[in-house]
Design a protein around this motif. Structure first.
Motif, PDB file in Angstrom:
ATOM      1  N   LEU A   6      -6.006   3.461  13.889  1.00  0.00           N
ATOM      2  CA  LEU A   6      -5.502   2.098  13.959  1.00  0.00           C
ATOM      3  C   LEU A   6      -5.410   1.585  12.531  1.00  0.00           C
ATOM      4  O   LEU A   6      -6.420   1.414  11.849  1.00  0.00           O
ATOM      5  CB  LEU A   6      -6.452   1.230  14.792  1.00  0.00           C
ATOM      6  CG  LEU A   6      -5.933  -0.117  15.231  1.00  0.00           C
ATOM      7  CD1 LEU A   6      -4.686   0.031  16.101  1.00  0.00           C
ATOM      8  CD2 LEU A   6      -7.004  -0.875  15.982  1.00  0.00           C
ATOM      9  N   LEU A   7      -4.183   1.376  12.053  1.00  0.00           N
ATOM     10  CA  LEU A   7      -3.962   0.982  10.666  1.00  0.00           C
ATOM     11  C   LEU A   7      -3.031  -0.224  10.651  1.00  0.00           C
ATOM     12  O   LEU A   7      -1.916  -0.149  11.169  1.00  0.00           O
ATOM     13  CB  LEU A   7      -3.353   2.156   9.899  1.00  0.00           C
ATOM     14  CG  LEU A   7      -3.313   2.084   8.391  1.00  0.00           C
ATOM     15  CD1 LEU A   7      -4.722   2.005   7.809  1.00  0.00           C
ATOM     16  CD2 LEU A   7      -2.614   3.296   7.822  1.00  0.00           C
ATOM     17  N   ALA A   8      -3.501  -1.311  10.087  1.00  0.00           N
ATOM     18  CA  ALA A   8      -2.717  -2.556  10.004  1.00  0.00           C
ATOM     19  C   ALA A   8      -2.203  -2.980  11.378  1.00  0.00           C
ATOM     20  O   ALA A   8      -1.057  -3.388  11.528  1.00  0.00           O
ATOM     21  CB  ALA A   8      -1.568  -2.391   9.017  1.00  0.00           C
ATOM     22  N   GLY A   9      -3.051  -2.820  12.402  1.00  0.00           N
ATOM     23  CA  GLY A   9      -2.699  -3.254  13.747  1.00  0.00           C
ATOM     24  C   GLY A   9      -1.801  -2.300  14.516  1.00  0.00           C
ATOM     25  O   GLY A   9      -1.416  -2.590  15.633  1.00  0.00           O
ATOM     26  N   GLN A  10      -1.461  -1.157  13.916  1.00  0.00           N
ATOM     27  CA  GLN A  10      -0.611  -0.178  14.600  1.00  0.00           C
ATOM     28  C   GLN A  10      -1.378   1.107  14.841  1.00  0.00           C
ATOM     29  O   GLN A  10      -2.103   1.578  13.974  1.00  0.00           O
ATOM     30  CB  GLN A  10       0.617   0.137  13.762  1.00  0.00           C
ATOM     31  CG  GLN A  10       1.626  -0.975  13.702  1.00  0.00           C
ATOM     32  CD  GLN A  10       2.927  -0.493  13.082  1.00  0.00           C
ATOM     33  OE1 GLN A  10       2.918   0.136  12.040  1.00  0.00           O
ATOM     34  NE2 GLN A  10       4.029  -0.789  13.737  1.00  0.00           N
ATOM     35  N   GLN A  11      -1.190   1.665  16.038  1.00  0.00           N
ATOM     36  CA  GLN A  11      -1.800   2.947  16.362  1.00  0.00           C
ATOM     37  C   GLN A  11      -0.899   4.047  15.824  1.00  0.00           C
ATOM     38  O   GLN A  11       0.269   4.127  16.177  1.00  0.00           O
ATOM     39  CB  GLN A  11      -1.976   3.090  17.870  1.00  0.00           C
ATOM     40  CG  GLN A  11      -2.635   4.389  18.261  1.00  0.00           C
ATOM     41  CD  GLN A  11      -2.859   4.500  19.761  1.00  0.00           C
ATOM     42  OE1 GLN A  11      -3.107   3.506  20.425  1.00  0.00           O
ATOM     43  NE2 GLN A  11      -2.778   5.698  20.278  1.00  0.00           N
ATOM     44  N   PRO A  68       0.619   8.994   7.120  1.00  0.00           N
ATOM     45  CA  PRO A  68       0.743   7.632   7.631  1.00  0.00           C
ATOM     46  C   PRO A  68       1.387   6.760   6.568  1.00  0.00           C
ATOM     47  O   PRO A  68       1.202   6.977   5.378  1.00  0.00           O
ATOM     48  CB  PRO A  68      -0.700   7.219   7.912  1.00  0.00           C
ATOM     49  CG  PRO A  68      -1.532   8.121   7.105  1.00  0.00           C
ATOM     50  CD  PRO A  68      -0.749   9.401   6.960  1.00  0.00           C
ATOM     51  N   GLU A  69       2.141   5.770   7.011  1.00  0.00           N
ATOM     52  CA  GLU A  69       2.814   4.905   6.052  1.00  0.00           C
ATOM     53  C   GLU A  69       1.808   3.966   5.433  1.00  0.00           C
ATOM     54  O   GLU A  69       0.953   3.411   6.086  1.00  0.00           O
ATOM     55  CB  GLU A  69       3.921   4.118   6.747  1.00  0.00           C
ATOM     56  CG  GLU A  69       5.045   5.017   7.206  1.00  0.00           C
ATOM     57  CD  GLU A  69       6.305   4.237   7.511  1.00  0.00           C
ATOM     58  OE1 GLU A  69       6.465   3.124   7.011  1.00  0.00           O
ATOM     59  OE2 GLU A  69       7.119   4.787   8.257  1.00  0.00           O
ATOM     60  N   SER A  70       1.924   3.803   4.123  1.00  0.00           N
ATOM     61  CA  SER A  70       1.076   2.859   3.418  1.00  0.00           C
ATOM     62  C   SER A  70       1.957   1.713   2.948  1.00  0.00           C
ATOM     63  O   SER A  70       3.179   1.845   2.895  1.00  0.00           O
ATOM     64  CB  SER A  70       0.383   3.552   2.245  1.00  0.00           C
ATOM     65  OG  SER A  70       1.341   4.117   1.385  1.00  0.00           O
ATOM     66  N   PRO A  71       1.348   0.598   2.597  1.00  0.00           N
ATOM     67  CA  PRO A  71       2.157  -0.534   2.139  1.00  0.00           C
ATOM     68  C   PRO A  71       3.014  -0.128   0.945  1.00  0.00           C
ATOM     69  O   PRO A  71       2.607   0.671   0.115  1.00  0.00           O
ATOM     70  CB  PRO A  71       1.119  -1.583   1.736  1.00  0.00           C
ATOM     71  CG  PRO A  71      -0.129  -1.175   2.423  1.00  0.00           C
ATOM     72  CD  PRO A  71      -0.047   0.310   2.609  1.00  0.00           C
ATOM     73  N   ALA A  72       4.202  -0.707   0.863  1.00  0.00           N
ATOM     74  CA  ALA A  72       5.118  -0.384  -0.233  1.00  0.00           C
ATOM     75  C   ALA A  72       4.521  -0.858  -1.552  1.00  0.00           C
ATOM     76  O   ALA A  72       3.927  -1.934  -1.624  1.00  0.00           O
ATOM     77  CB  ALA A  72       6.454  -1.062   0.009  1.00  0.00           C
ATOM     78  N   PRO A  73       4.651  -0.041  -2.598  1.00  0.00           N
ATOM     79  CA  PRO A  73       4.108  -0.455  -3.900  1.00  0.00           C
ATOM     80  C   PRO A  73       4.913  -1.626  -4.462  1.00  0.00           C
ATOM     81  O   PRO A  73       6.097  -1.785  -4.155  1.00  0.00           O
ATOM     82  CB  PRO A  73       4.271   0.790  -4.768  1.00  0.00           C
ATOM     83  CG  PRO A  73       5.329   1.598  -4.093  1.00  0.00           C
ATOM     84  CD  PRO A  73       5.271   1.255  -2.629  1.00  0.00           C
TER      85      PRO A  73
END
Length: 83
Positions: A6-11, A68-73
């Protein structure tokens, strides 16, 4: 073993144990992020999930499996051109 995170509210997932450990090492996920795998009743922190995984055969990471996608730099200002 398929692990969901669960990352940033998304499974996200499923990911193999090897993938999850690699993502931890790369800083894409945190040991405090919540995770679950089949047979668990509740989401737990990733460090607890990995510590309590049943033994399994070694797994290879599929080159087709994206991390997994991480926040855009943040965008950087372009460098000035030399005179």
């Amino acid at each position: 073993m398929e692990i969901h995170i669960l990352l940033a509210g998304q499974q996200l997932g499923p990911f193999s144990e090897t993938q999850v450990r690699q993502y931890l090492e790369e800083g894409l996920v945190s040991s405090s992020d919540l995770a679950i795998y089949e047979g668990m009743e509740d989401w737990q922190s990733l460090d607890l999930v990995l510590a309590n995984l049943p033994p399994s055969a070694p797994e290879m990471i599929s080159p087709d499996e994206p991390p997994p996608e991480s926040p855009a730099p943040a965008e950087q200002a372009p460098e000035p051109e030399p005179p």
